[in-house]
Design an enzyme around this catalytic site. Structure first.
Site, PDB file in Angstrom:
ATOM      1  N   TRP A 102       0.832  -1.215   0.000  1.00 58.66           N
ATOM      2  CA  TRP A 102       0.000   0.000   0.000  1.00 58.66           C
ATOM      3  C   TRP A 102       0.858   1.252   0.000  1.00 58.66           C
ATOM      4  CZ3 TRP A 102      -4.300  -0.541  -2.127  1.00 58.66           C
ATOM      5  CH2 TRP A 102      -5.078  -1.688  -1.948  1.00 58.66           C
ATOM      6  N   ASP A 172      -2.020   6.617   6.211  1.00 56.96           N
ATOM      7  CA  ASP A 172      -3.056   5.771   5.622  1.00 56.96           C
ATOM      8  C   ASP A 172      -3.409   4.716   6.666  1.00 56.96           C
ATOM      9  OD1 ASP A 172      -4.619   3.926   4.355  1.00 56.96           O
ATOM     10  OD2 ASP A 172      -3.155   3.391   2.806  1.00 56.96           O
ATOM     11  N   LYS A 196     -12.519  -1.828   6.304  1.00 54.25           N
ATOM     12  CA  LYS A 196     -11.739  -2.733   7.144  1.00 54.25           C
ATOM     13  C   LYS A 196     -12.235  -2.697   8.589  1.00 54.25           C
ATOM     14  CE  LYS A 196      -8.978  -2.932   3.453  1.00 54.25           C
ATOM     15  NZ  LYS A 196      -7.952  -2.098   2.861  1.00 54.25           N
TER      16      LYS A 196
HETATM   17  C1  PLP Z   1      -7.474  -1.590   1.667  1.00 57.97           C
HETATM   18  C2  PLP Z   1      -6.390  -0.580   1.758  1.00 57.97           C
HETATM   19  C3  PLP Z   1      -6.251   0.443   0.806  1.00 57.97           C
HETATM   20  C4  PLP Z   1      -7.158   0.547  -0.400  1.00 57.97           C
HETATM   21  O1  PLP Z   1      -8.365   1.016  -0.008  1.00 57.97           O
HETATM   22  P1  PLP Z   1      -9.535   1.373  -1.041  1.00 57.97           P
HETATM   23  O2  PLP Z   1     -10.566   1.913  -0.116  1.00 57.97           O
HETATM   24  O3  PLP Z   1      -9.913   0.091  -1.717  1.00 57.97           O
HETATM   25  O4  PLP Z   1      -9.016   2.366  -1.983  1.00 57.97           O
HETATM   26  C5  PLP Z   1      -5.242   1.358   0.963  1.00 57.97           C
HETATM   27  N1  PLP Z   1      -4.413   1.297   2.011  1.00 57.97           N
HETATM   28  C6  PLP Z   1      -4.517   0.340   2.959  1.00 57.97           C
HETATM   29  C7  PLP Z   1      -3.556   0.316   4.104  1.00 57.97           C
HETATM   30  C8  PLP Z   1      -5.508  -0.624   2.860  1.00 57.97           C
HETATM   31  O5  PLP Z   1      -5.617  -1.576   3.795  1.00 57.97           O
END
Ligand code: PLP
Length: 361
Positions: A102, A172, A196
Site C-alpha cells: 500500500w 493511511d 476494514k
Molecule cells: C485496503 C487498503 C487500501 C485501499 O483502499 P480502497 O478503499 O480500496 O481504496 C489502501 N491502504 C490500505 C492500508 C488498505 O488496507
C-alpha cells in the site's frame, strides 16, 4: 440464523449487534417511515445521523477540535491523490515511507504530482520489517511525511508513529484505525477506507488538522479539494449516506464496549494468541515478519508444505472459518482480525490450525 467467522481483509466482518440494529431499523428508521437509504442527505433525519456519527467518532478517537472530520467517497486510493493535491503546495516534494504494497501504491500516485523522497524502504527485506530509525532520511523542507501504519497485505505494523517535527505526518490508517488509542495531535492527516475497521465499503474518512485545509492547487478538481468538502460539511455532493449511518452505529458500539482502550486489549490478546499458535507449531506454520512489527490486525502465515493449502482452506470453510486465503501477491493464508472479530473466532481458528497440524504434520 447462522453466522460464520469471516477473516476477510476487507470488506470485512462487522459487529453482529450493529447488523441487527440496522436490520431492525431497515424499513422504518426511528419512526420516520423510511429506510436511511431513502432519506435526503439534507433532511433533518439524516443530518441527525451524520452529526451523531461525527460526534461519536470524535469522542471515541479523542479528536481535538482543531481537526476536521470528513466523510468522503473514493476509498483510500483516492486519498493517495488527494493528499499530494492538497498538501504538496509550492514545495512539490514530500517524504514517503516504503514499507509494503500500500505504501508503494501511495508513492506511485504521489509521484504524479511532485517529487517523492523515500525516507526508508524495507523492499529489499521483502517488506518484513520497519527500517532502522537511524537510517531514516527525513527532509525538513518536505511538504509532509506519509506512512502506512499497518500494511494490510504484508501484515507489518509500525510500533509507534514516526517523529517528524514540524513537518505534517500523514497516515493511511485504512486497516488500523480504531484498533487502539492514538494521539491524533501527532498527525496532520489520518485517512481510512471504511471497509476494514469502520463499516461498509464506499465511505472514506479523513481527519485533517484545520491549518492543512485550503491549500489545494488551482487545477484541483472540486471533488478532490478538502476545503470544498469541509465548507460543505461533507455534503458538497451526495455523500455515501448508508455507509455513514452504519459507521455511526459502529462508533456507538465502540463507545458502549469500552472504547479504544478496551479494543486494544482484546486486539492484542487475539493477535498474541494467533502468533503464538504459529510460532509454537515447530515451523509447520510460519510468519515472516520481524516480531516487534507484527500486525495486530492482519496475520499472514504460510505452511511449510504449501501443497496442503487447498486442504487447509477447504477444512477451514467446513469449520465455519472463511476468507483465509492469503493475498494473491503473498500466497499462503491471512487472517484479518479487526475489532469486529470476536475472541471466540480467533480461538476457533487456533483450534482448527492445531487440529489440522496434528492430522497433517
Ligand atoms: C485496503 C487498503 C487500501 C485501499 O483502499 P480502497 O478503499 O480500496 O481504496 C489502501 N491502504 C490500505 C492500508 C488498505 O488496507
Amino acid at each position: 440464523m447462522s453466522r460464520i467467522y469471516n477473516f476477510s481483509a476487507g470488506p470485512a466482518t462487522l459487529p453482529l449487534a450493529v447488523l441487527e440494529q440496522a436490520q431492525q431499523e431497515m424499513t422504518d428508521w426511528h419512526g420516520s417511515g423510511m429506510s436511511v437509504m431513502e432519506m435526503s442527505h439534507r433532511g433533518k433525519e439524516f443530518i441527525s445521523i451524520a452529526e451523531k456519527a461525527e460526534a461519536d467518532l470524535r469522542e471515541v478517537m479523542n479528536i481535538p477540535e482543531h481537526y476536521k472530520v470528513l466523510f468522503l467517497q473514493g476509498g483510500a486510493s483516492s486519498q493517495f491523490a488527494m493528499v499530494p493535491l492538497n498538501l504538496m503546495g509550492k514545495a512539490r516534494k514530500a517524504d514517503y515511507f516504503d514499507t509494503g504494497a500500500w505504501s508503494a501504491k501511495a508513492i506511485k500516485e504521489a509521484a504524479r504530482y511532485g517529487h517523492v523522497n523515500i525516507v526508508a524502504s524495507s523492499k529489499e527485506q521483502s517488506y518484513t520489517t520497519i527500517p532502522d530509525r537511524a537510517l531514516w532520511e527525513l527532509n525538513e523542507d518536505a511538504a509532509y511525511v506519509h506512512f502506512t501504519p499497518n500494511e494490510t497485505i504484508g501484515g507489518l505494523e509500525f510500533d509507534t508513529e514516526p517523529e517528524t517535527g514540524d513537518v505534517p505526518l500523514v497516515a493511511d490508517m485504512s486497516s488500523s484505525i480504531l484498533s487502539r488509542p492514538i494521539d491524533v495531535d501527532k498527525y496532520g492527516i489520518i485517512y481510512a477506507g471504511a471497509q476494514k475497521n469502520i463499516g461498509p465499503a464506499g465511505l472514506t474518512i479523513a481527519i485533517i488538522r484545520e491549518d492543512l485545509v485550503g491549500h489545494a492547487g488551482p487545477n484541483t478538481p472540486a471533488m478532490m479539494d478538502y476545503a470544498i468538502h469541509d465548507k460543505a460539511e461533507s455534503m458538497y455532493n451526495t455523500p455515501p449516506t448508508y455507509g455513514w449511518y452504519i459507521a455511526g452505529l459502529v462508533f456507538d458500539w465502540l463507545l458502549k464496549n469500552g472504547g479504544l482502550t478496551a479494543m486494544a486489549e482484546v486486539n492484542e490478546r487475539k493477535a498474541t494468541a494467533l502468533y503464538d499458535c504459529v510460532d509454537n507449531s515447530g515451523s509447520f506454520y510460519s510468519n515472516p515478519i520481524d516480531k516487534p512489527y507484527r500486525s495486530w490486525m492482519n496475520v499472514p502465515f504460510i505452511m511449510a508444505d504449501s501443497s496442503l493449502d487447498a486442504a487447509f482452506l477447504a477444512g477451514a470453510a467446513e469449520a465455519g472459518l472463511v476468507q483465509l486465503k492469503g493475498h494473491r501477491s503473498v500466497g499462503g493464508m491471512r487472517a484479518s482480525i479487526y475489532n469486529a472479530m470476536p475472541e471466540e473466532g480467533v480461538q476457533a481458528l487456533i483450534s482448527y490450525m492445531q487440529d489440522f497440524q496434528q492430522k497433517n504434520g
